[in-house]
Design an enzyme around this catalytic site. Structure first.
Site, mmCIF file in Angstrom:
data_model
loop_
_atom_site.group_PDB
_atom_site.id
_atom_site.type_symbol
_atom_site.label_atom_id
_atom_site.label_comp_id
_atom_site.label_asym_id
_atom_site.label_seq_id
_atom_site.Cartn_x
_atom_site.Cartn_y
_atom_site.Cartn_z
ATOM 1 N N LYS A 41 -37.647 71.337 54.901
ATOM 2 C CA LYS A 41 -37.321 70.958 56.555
ATOM 3 C C LYS A 41 -36.948 69.274 55.823
ATOM 4 O O LYS A 41 -36.527 68.637 56.818
ATOM 5 C CB LYS A 41 -38.474 71.077 57.437
ATOM 6 N N THR B 58 -48.668 76.979 48.110
ATOM 7 C CA THR B 58 -48.811 78.009 49.020
ATOM 8 C C THR B 58 -48.065 78.769 49.273
ATOM 9 O O THR B 58 -47.875 80.016 49.145
ATOM 10 C CB THR B 58 -49.135 77.206 50.774
ATOM 11 N N VAL B 59 -45.903 78.719 49.496
ATOM 12 C CA VAL B 59 -45.297 79.351 49.469
ATOM 13 C C VAL B 59 -45.044 79.629 48.644
ATOM 14 O O VAL B 59 -44.192 81.522 48.771
ATOM 15 C CB VAL B 59 -43.940 78.416 50.348
ATOM 16 N N GLU C 296 -53.108 68.923 57.092
ATOM 17 C CA GLU C 296 -53.158 68.346 56.022
ATOM 18 C C GLU C 296 -54.588 67.285 55.952
ATOM 19 O O GLU C 296 -55.121 66.636 56.601
ATOM 20 C CB GLU C 296 -51.728 67.439 55.570
ATOM 21 N N GLY D 169 -47.841 79.329 56.831
ATOM 22 C CA GLY D 169 -48.288 80.101 56.131
ATOM 23 C C GLY D 169 -47.795 80.954 54.554
ATOM 24 O O GLY D 169 -46.595 80.686 54.399
ATOM 25 N N GLY E 209 -58.410 73.886 57.947
ATOM 26 C CA GLY E 209 -57.345 73.689 56.521
ATOM 27 C C GLY E 209 -55.807 74.050 57.374
ATOM 28 O O GLY E 209 -55.101 74.131 56.816
ATOM 29 N N LYS F 199 -37.431 69.526 61.794
ATOM 30 C CA LYS F 199 -37.596 70.613 62.230
ATOM 31 C C LYS F 199 -36.151 70.768 63.337
ATOM 32 O O LYS F 199 -34.923 71.578 63.519
ATOM 33 C CB LYS F 199 -38.106 71.488 62.544
HETATM 34 P P1 NDP Z 1 -47.985 73.712 47.747
HETATM 35 O O1 NDP Z 1 -48.500 72.473 47.996
HETATM 36 O O2 NDP Z 1 -49.142 74.565 47.949
HETATM 37 O O3 NDP Z 1 -47.034 73.358 46.611
HETATM 38 C C1 NDP Z 1 -46.401 72.883 46.242
HETATM 39 C C2 NDP Z 1 -46.220 73.199 44.469
HETATM 40 O O4 NDP Z 1 -45.911 72.278 44.283
HETATM 41 C C3 NDP Z 1 -47.659 73.113 44.407
HETATM 42 O O5 NDP Z 1 -48.272 73.986 43.213
HETATM 43 C C4 NDP Z 1 -47.432 71.799 42.513
HETATM 44 O O6 NDP Z 1 -48.049 71.507 41.309
HETATM 45 C C5 NDP Z 1 -45.527 72.218 43.123
HETATM 46 N N1 NDP Z 1 -45.408 71.555 42.268
HETATM 47 C C6 NDP Z 1 -45.512 69.225 42.248
HETATM 48 N N2 NDP Z 1 -44.349 68.789 42.190
HETATM 49 C C7 NDP Z 1 -44.570 69.967 41.018
HETATM 50 C C8 NDP Z 1 -42.666 69.436 40.285
HETATM 51 N N3 NDP Z 1 -42.046 68.297 39.392
HETATM 52 N N4 NDP Z 1 -41.943 70.379 39.149
HETATM 53 C C9 NDP Z 1 -42.964 71.884 39.646
HETATM 54 N N5 NDP Z 1 -43.580 71.551 40.182
HETATM 55 C C10 NDP Z 1 -44.584 71.069 41.389
HETATM 56 O O7 NDP Z 1 -46.712 72.945 49.066
HETATM 57 P P2 NDP Z 1 -46.017 74.265 50.106
HETATM 58 O O8 NDP Z 1 -46.268 75.505 49.412
HETATM 59 O O9 NDP Z 1 -47.192 74.439 51.347
HETATM 60 O O10 NDP Z 1 -44.981 73.723 51.019
HETATM 61 C C11 NDP Z 1 -43.929 74.094 49.478
HETATM 62 C C12 NDP Z 1 -42.772 73.526 50.803
HETATM 63 O O11 NDP Z 1 -42.783 74.502 51.729
HETATM 64 C C13 NDP Z 1 -42.484 72.158 51.763
HETATM 65 O O12 NDP Z 1 -41.497 72.155 51.365
HETATM 66 C C14 NDP Z 1 -43.249 72.578 52.767
HETATM 67 O O13 NDP Z 1 -42.856 72.081 53.696
HETATM 68 C C15 NDP Z 1 -42.323 74.227 53.354
HETATM 69 N N6 NDP Z 1 -43.162 74.999 54.435
HETATM 70 C C16 NDP Z 1 -44.734 74.948 53.886
HETATM 71 C C17 NDP Z 1 -45.329 75.515 54.749
HETATM 72 C C18 NDP Z 1 -46.846 75.815 54.750
HETATM 73 O O14 NDP Z 1 -47.333 76.455 55.139
HETATM 74 N N7 NDP Z 1 -47.711 75.863 53.795
HETATM 75 C C19 NDP Z 1 -44.803 76.392 55.793
HETATM 76 C C20 NDP Z 1 -43.536 76.000 55.671
HETATM 77 C C21 NDP Z 1 -42.387 75.331 54.983
HETATM 78 P P3 NDP Z 1 -49.545 70.804 42.016
HETATM 79 O O15 NDP Z 1 -50.359 70.746 43.541
HETATM 80 O O16 NDP Z 1 -50.540 71.113 41.189
HETATM 81 O O17 NDP Z 1 -49.559 69.684 42.690
HETATM 82 N N1 HSE Z 2 -47.259 71.075 58.976
HETATM 83 C C1 HSE Z 2 -46.641 72.726 59.475
HETATM 84 C C2 HSE Z 2 -46.943 73.292 60.803
HETATM 85 C C3 HSE Z 2 -46.238 73.888 58.426
HETATM 86 O O1 HSE Z 2 -48.064 72.948 61.120
HETATM 87 O O2 HSE Z 2 -46.621 73.584 61.714
HETATM 88 C C4 HSE Z 2 -44.893 75.025 58.786
HETATM 89 O O3 HSE Z 2 -43.321 73.733 59.100
#
Ligand code: NDP
Ligand code: HSE
Length: 444
Positions: free
Chosen positions: A105, A13-14, A190, A302, A187, A205
């Site tokens: 975080k 996502t990010v 989680e 997001g 969505g 946080k």
């Molecule tokens: P996602 O699960 O969407 O993305 C994580 C990605 O990392 C996936 O594509 C996954 O692949 C890949 N991955 C997992 N293990 C490995 C590895 N060993 N090597 C390489 N790639 C790997 O997570 P998000 O993007 O939602 O979150 C990422 C970070 O950002 C987290 O720390 C989260 O807490 C933080 N965050 C997220 C927010 C959000 O809105 N989503 C907001 C603020 C912070 P696969 O799917 O194939 O397992």
């Molecule tokens: N799960 C977190 C939330 C995502 O609902 O705010 C952002 O850190």
């Protein structure tokens, strides 16, 4: 000048948001950063999906260590999440002399001390704007914008999932479990929403903000964490009738004896702006001695809102890349040798020493003398009452009911005092069910 080369670890996502926004706004970003910032390498477990997301000029691998080992990569962006492989990769990237950006975080709240120490030793930057409140630049505000202030407290709605659930419970009068399913369907939550609903994500946080606000190490293990799973729709309605909204707040507050670090549902006066932050939005209030109270509002999660924060870190690092390490903004706002590692200096206080006011709801037998006994116990404990409401028994339990709800708002007292008073009240035979206690924050 040659572009800064970025390696993404994880393009979910990010990660995908970061890639897309960097590409879309590349010229604007280059004009700000002083040189181009380019993602040239991506690691993800799903290489085919990753290849479909990026342009042909980007090397895609499934081994994150190949990105760290690439001598052309200047900045490693960790967007995998969790404490496991992410920790190893961040430490290895630092060891390899790479600057690191992360949105993780959980990792920093638990292992931040080790990670920042390693970065300091190697003279590299670890930036984490996206780790708190997603797109809201609260780290920058605390670390730089408010640097003149002795910060007194920080209080925020820093978990969008729980704020969405609480908003829906209030608007529609629904119970927690019903709204949780809706949040999962949309969505927001989680598949395993435990960290969100149990307050753990907000505590990660709040822990990071406490370190930056007060110059203390990150100490997630000392945070008090209480989620929203035990909140009833009834309490949300009673709070509303009393002029309050219930929000899950992350709070870091300076007291003369130490720092309060806590996450729990809180009654907030409905007239405060933060009480009106609805749905999945986030907001953080910071009170500094010079500036007074400030408020920061926006999307806490997001793809692109979070990418906005990740890219702000990339620009900061790009600008400071060649600066003397002593001229850089310290990771935790305070110079590393000025952080109070000595527990005695500024300890995180145990919950029993926290000072706050309370909302209490007691299901009682509708008999003469019950109210007097309850208020007598509070008076004996030295707890001052702000307001008392006794509901009509019929309204609570239906026609002919012999039970009713007693709702009490108190003034500030020490938590240990309240614990003792609740134990006494609970022992009364006329108190029929477990007493509900919700803390109250005036945020004045
Ligand atoms: P996602 O699960 O969407 O993305 C994580 C990605 O990392 C996936 O594509 C996954 O692949 C890949 N991955 C997992 N293990 C490995 C590895 N060993 N090597 C390489 N790639 C790997 O997570 P998000 O993007 O939602 O979150 C990422 C970070 O950002 C987290 O720390 C989260 O807490 C933080 N965050 C997220 C927010 C959000 O809105 N989503 C907001 C603020 C912070 P696969 O799917 O194939 O397992
Ligand atoms: N799960 C977190 C939330 C995502 O609902 O705010 C952002 O850190």
């Amino acid at each position: 000048m040659k572009s800064i080369q970025v390696g993404l670890l994880g393009i979910g996502t990010v990660g995908s948001g970061t890639y897309n926004v960097l590409r879309r706004n590349q010229q604007e970003i280059q004009r700000r950063a002083g040189r181009g910032i380019e993602v040239t390498m991506v690691a993800d477990l799903d290489v085919d999906r990753a290849k479909a997301l990026v342009g042909p000029g980007v090397a895609v691998v499934n081994d994150a260590r190949a990105v760290i080992a690439n001598p052309d990569i200047d900045i490693v962006v960790e967007l995998i999440g969790g404490y496991g492989i992410a920790k190893a990769l961040v430490l290895e990237a630092i060891e390899a002399g790479k600057h690191v950006v992360t949105a993780n975080k959980a990792l920093l709240a638990v292992h931040g001390t080790e990670i920042f120490a390693a970065a300091h030793r190697k003279g590299v930057m670890v930036a984490f704007e996206a780790a708190v409140a997603g797109g809201i630049p609260i780290i920058k505000a605390l670390r730089e914008g408010l640097t003149a202030n002795r910060i007194q407290w920080v209080a925020g709605i820093i978990n969008g999932t729980t704020n969405f659930i609480l908003s829906e419970m209030r608007d529609k009068g629904l119970d927690f479990s019903v709204v949780l399913q809706e949040a999962q369907r949309l969505g927001y939550a989680e598949a395993d929403p435990t960290f969100d609903i149990e307050g753990v994500d907000a505590a990660h946080k709040a822990t990071l903000m406490s370190a930056i606000a007060f110059g203390i190490p990150v100490q997630f293990d000392k945070a008090y964490v209480e989620g929203i799973t035990r909140l009833g729709a009834q309490d949300i309605q009673y709070a509303e009738q009393l002029g309050y909204r219930i929000k899950l707040l992350g709070i870091a507050k300076r007291r003369s004896s130490g720092i309060e670090l806590r996450v729990h549902p809180s009654l907030v006066p409905a007239k405060r702006l933060i009480a009106n932050v609805e749905g999945a939005m986030n907001a953080v209030m910071v009170h500094g001695d010079a500036v007074g109270t400030t408020l920061y509002y926006g999307k806490g999660a997001g793809s692109e809102p979070t990418a906005s924060a990740v890219i702000a870190d990339l620009v900061d690092i790009t600008r400071l890349h060649t600066a003397d390490t002593a001229q850089r903004v310290p990771h935790l706002a305070f110079q590393p040798d000025a952080i109070s590692f000595n527990e005695g200096d500024l300890p995180v206080l145990p919950m029993s020493e926290v000072v706050t006011s309370y909302y209490l709801r007691l299901r009682v037998a509708d008999q003469a003398g019950v109210l007097a006994k309850v208020t007598g116990i509070l008076a004996d404990a030295g707890i001052s009452i702000d307001a008392v409401i006794q509901r009509e028994a019929d309204e609570v339990g239906g026609e002919g009911s012999t039970q009713t709800d007693l709702i009490i708002l108190t003034h500030d007292c020490v938590e240990a005092q309240m614990d003792a008073a609740i134990a006494h009240m609970q022992a009364l035979p006329t108190v029929l069910t477990a007493i509900t206690r919700i803390r109250k924050e005036e945020l004045a």
